[in-house]
Design an enzyme around this catalytic site. Sequence first.
Site: not given
Length: 499
Positions: A192, A245-246, A250, A268, A303, A402
């Site tokens: 995806k 992703g974020s 997650g 991650e 990241c 972030e």
Amino acid sequence: MLLNTTLRDLERRAAALSLPNQAVIDGACVDALSGATFDNPGPRDGKLLNQVAACDGADVDRAVAAARRAFEDERWRGQGPRAKKAVLHRLADLMAAHADELALLESLDTGKPLHDAANVDIPLAIGTTRYYAEALDKVYGEVGPSPADRISMAVHEPLGVIGAIVPWNFPLHMAMWKVAPALAMGNSVVLKPAEQSPMTAIRLGELALEAGLPAGVLNVVPGLGAVAGQAIGRHMDVDMVAFTGSGPVGRQLMVYAGESNLKRVSLELGGKSPQIVFADCPDFEAAAQAAAWGVFYNQGEVCTAASRLLVQKDVKDAFVARVVEIAAGIAVGDPLDPETRFGAMISERQMATALRYIATAEAEGGELKIGGGRTRLETGGYYVQPTIFDGLNPGSTLAREEVFGPVLGVLSFDTPDQAIALANDTVFGLAAGLWTSDLSLGHKAAKKLRAGLVWVNGWDACDITMPFGGFKQSGFGRDRSLHALHKYADLKAISITLR
């Protein structure tokens, strides 16, 4: 060849591209069952690129069913290592043959400089595919120290159906970090892509079929994260979700795993990575270049971006002045221009997020050294200037959260212990770096830094052979290296009694 031409020629080539817009399910390019699509605007100018199939739960169901059939009848996992290797190498060959097309699609979709897509992203994706093609027959089991009347073995077996949900900042590269080792171990995959950057993933699915990967082994389901991503996370027949992703997404995937079939989850989730410069830095210029490009590369949408710069007070003013000077020489430009090294942000939303953090940093007393605003407004694209704030408080928003944009925050320290404490004072733990001529200090600091990747006298100084992943709230599980192969496998103990 792609970059040895003019902007106008590249614009013509981009306009002539056939833009992928369908799902790839069970060996065919198909629309969403509902017929729904979503708009895919280009960050370069904000204009619509194409409309892409908006897959939902029904489409994920058919993709997972196809992947399960392919796994159970062993059309892929049952092939020997040599056969699998040949298919993955053919896929890499096709990616290389279509490298110009893939680079153009990546630049159009993400706003990143075509220079970077052509010279970095696509070659790394191809290299990752070749690495795991060669690595797949290097995974050995074990023979246990059993009694004389028994043979005991530990063998690696593929998990089954892998749901790979990948980010928009390095779409094809990150996809191959997950797809290549998962396929190498004999799994089936439902990929995806992020809705902001679906095109190279769709093209990957098409090329995989051309390379000879059996139908159903790699399925690509573009769609919105809250719909298609959630359907993968909740699916009772997906054995593992590999996600980059974020943090909030997650966490939600872990909830979905617990509420469904207790599928494995690998995450991650980004970071707030510190780059520490000690007064005895061995190469002042190299460190300054690393400080600037460590956060401004890919418009800060990385990241591992070195978004916190920690400099020892003895050299801070001179060092920061040089970093500001480098930033001043970074021209924000058209992503398709071969000369551009700093392009557009992925979306209007992400641009607004970066601008909001800039406004917050100013309101909290940060000293703006350069940048601080939107630029190239006349294009309609999503461009933010390289921005640096000095004099941050360690508790300030910019020092802790972030941004995922081109915004650098500078802090100072007196002693190594203070530097390590500042560096570790974050919920994240993905990457960290330090510059020193003291070998002992370098070793000690590297051990004390709570991060999954630590670089001494360099930044991002690693490659596919080394594992990639974080500590703390940067997630768990590793991409890259041989360790990634084991992530997509289970360990089975077999004992045979001799009669």
